[in-house]
Design an enzyme around this catalytic site. Structure first.
Site, PDB file in Angstrom:
ATOM      1  N   CYS B 324       0.835  -1.217   0.000  1.00 44.75           N
ATOM      2  CA  CYS B 324       0.000   0.000   0.000  1.00 44.75           C
ATOM      3  C   CYS B 324       0.860   1.254   0.000  1.00 44.75           C
ATOM      4  O   CYS B 324       0.526   2.235   0.656  1.00 44.75           O
ATOM      5  CB  CYS B 324      -0.881   0.011   1.247  1.00 44.75           C
ATOM      6  SG  CYS B 324      -2.243  -1.140   1.176  1.00 44.75           S
ATOM      7  N   ASP B 325       1.977   1.226  -0.679  1.00 46.03           N
ATOM      8  CA  ASP B 325       2.877   2.376  -0.707  1.00 46.03           C
ATOM      9  C   ASP B 325       3.088   2.725  -2.172  1.00 46.03           C
ATOM     10  O   ASP B 325       3.537   1.890  -2.948  1.00 46.03           O
ATOM     11  CB  ASP B 325       4.206   2.004  -0.041  1.00 46.03           C
ATOM     12  CG  ASP B 325       5.107   3.208   0.157  1.00 46.03           C
ATOM     13  OD1 ASP B 325       4.955   4.214  -0.578  1.00 46.03           O
ATOM     14  OD2 ASP B 325       5.967   3.155   1.045  1.00 46.03           O
TER      15      ASP B 325
END
Lengths: 376, 376
Positions: B324-325
């Site tokens: 999720c980056d």
């Protein structure tokens, strides 16, 4: 640094590099955020720091959880969270991981594309789903790309499809970027979401939830707006665009809850100059970008450092990590200054490092083991 | 990908993400490099891949080792290397780690500053030391900053000091940057080192060793010069600048020995578009920058990908990791194309990933465990 952390460091002098976290401060941050956004349900972004003492404390406070992976779902459940309080918030999931989470009781899933929606329909039938849309994230210190989210028009089509696939078309999410220091992106994003709600209602789909993501800023070297100010702006925007028909509001704070609860303690390995008359010293620490301080990439996050010589004469420095990789340099362009008296063996405290440090740490780059973690 | 790796992947279909390494290829690379630079002594840069099967094979071949940390020194000794065949090549070392390596029998240390030299004199008395100097590294795909090395004038003063401190003033090292595709930087660096040798001889210090570092290029997506060509250019430069009085030559290959021996196998998690008419697909893999592919930072190292649909119609893609980056994006600007038929669940092979992958992998970012490693 909280007094409890300062006392722990002074009394135990733990081996470096290490992170010391004050779990009470996490609780205080949770309460403060809840007060600033009383209508919002907090889903802690586990990825910011998945340590069991933090997850357990937050479970006790009634927090919900935003998990990035099936492994994080399991961490939440192991910490006592009810599976129905866990949202599987990554828009990129293996179908078998969706199935595993569903079997464990998770019933809320994020998506931003049709293939992902169809995976959820197959592997987690009947679950609540929310679609992540693009919004502006100007003003974020750690901005986002187009990796997550989709165009609003696509989101509308997919929410209609969600219902057709037997899923519960629950809501819309967005993310204004991490360490967001302006409330303007929240206001424009909420306006955009309200239009999606209206359009979908006209198509017979009644959404119920808006997920604001995270990004609530923490004070590093620079001042940031207070959370109460952001909360007021957010609630004002909801009142403006939704009137009395307020949706359920979900927030996914990570950094805000844990960052200032943690302090990294590091040892100075070397202070040197590159030429006889070089005015800038190089200061090498025993933690760097690959030891966990990954958010210093591009010098994006600028941490505050405390040394035993603070208050004495200082001078310009470049600050780097201990590995044989030149990319492992923390600050070269951000005009850091450190005391002239600084020398190898000194211990430095890096403040507000409770978020996104332990997990980023490489498992063994250059043979260095990850930092120790102390939860007090 | 070697035939042995291809067969292993086909027969065992190991869980992804994983790295499969053909240790025989490491041996072939060692022999080829030794033939291209017959006068050079090879010190394998352990940081490129410290797995025991590699260290053991290289020990058997008579390789020496370049260790970045006390932990890497221990790995070499555990793999059977004689301590006197290990160089502690990081210029940034804790004094107690120098002492530990010295106690274990290590007698060769790098430095690039006076404080480090004094640490070595205290903790490893009488050892051979070499000073790293700045050289140009234009042409390197993974260039170096000023993190390592010092000005030549400072090096000269420090080598005199080394003798005064009771150390053996052994030689000079430099590094032309990793994945260096030009031999010109070697030639200019050797010329610079020869001048340092001459100046120090005039001051009564007779140096005996030149350490060329590593940086020997490996073929990823683009062609690179052959190692025989680089070897000939290097030996020509030595003949030109040192005549018949050739010094001992040390080289520290990492990538060259292990990169093309390894293949990462990954699974496609999702293929999606961001808008209905978006021509570019996003392809998400189960390994990304924080799963070990750290050298894709800035799209510096461009790996070759193999899919089950190669040869069929393709189209433009952005390639990203599973976390999720948004920083966890591998290739957005490098014009990658992948088959239109690609879909989630497909397995992709990422070629020449034997170097700098397993060690960079984060210990648990987003809850993902590091890739599995298979040495065959």
């Amino acid at each position: 640094m909280t007094q409890k952390v300062a006392r722990y460091l002074a009394e135990t002098s733990p081996a470096t590099p290490c992170l010391v976290m004050d779990v009470d401060r996490v609780e205080q941050n949770f309460q403060r955020l809840q007060a600033a956004l009383p209508n919002a349900r907090i889903y802690y972004a586990v990825k910011a720091n998945p340590a069991a003492p933090i997850l357990e404390r937050l479970t006790g406070l009634g927090s919900f959880f935003d998990a990035a992976s099936w492994q994080e779902v399991q961490m939440c459940i192991a910490a006592g969270a009810a599976a129905e309080h866990v949202s599987y918030g990554n828009t990129i999931k293996k179908e078998r991981d969706i199935a595993a989470a569903y079997a464990a009781g998770v019933r809320m899933f994020a998506f931003d594309s049709e293939p992902e929606l169809r995976k959820i329909a197959r592997a987690a039938p009947g679950s609540r789903v929310y679609c992540r849309i693009f919004v502006e994230n100007e003003g974020a210190e750690w901005p986002l790309s187009k990796k997550f989210g989709c165009e609003a028009d696509m989101a509308k089509r997919l929410m209609v499809l969600a219902g057709e696939l037997g899923l519960d078309a629950y809501g819309i999410s967005f993310h204004v970027g991490s360490q967001q220091t302006s409330s303007a992106p929240y206001r424009s994003a909420i306006a955009k979401v309200a239009m999606v709600f209206t359009d979908l209602a006209a198509a017979g789909v009644k959404l119920r939830m808006v997920n604001l993501g995270g990004g609530y800023p923490v004070r590093y070297k620079s001042e940031v707006p207070e959370i109460e100010e952001i909360g007021a702006a957010v609630m004002g925007a909801f009142a403006q665009h939704f009137g009395n028909d307020l949706p359920e509001i979900v927030i996914e704070p990570g950094r805000f809850l844990v960052a200032d609860a943690g302090t990294v303690c590091t040892e100075v390995v070397l202070v040197s100059r590159k030429g006889e008359a070089d005015p800038v010293r190089w200061v090498y620490l025993d933690i760097g970008r690959f030891g966990g301080l990954a958010e210093t990439e591009g010098e994006a996050i600028r941490y505050t450092l405390r040394t035993p010589h603070d208050g004495t004469a200082d001078g310009p420095v470049t600050i780097a990590g201990p590995t044989c990789d030149s990319v492992d340099t923390l600050y070269e362009k951000s005009n850091y200054r450190l005391p002239m008296a600084l020398t190898d063996g000194d211990r430095i405290e890096i403040l507000s490092t409770g978020a996104y440090v332990t997990t980023y740490a490489s498992q063994k780059f250059n043979g260095f083991t990850p930092l120790e973690e102390h939860y007090i």
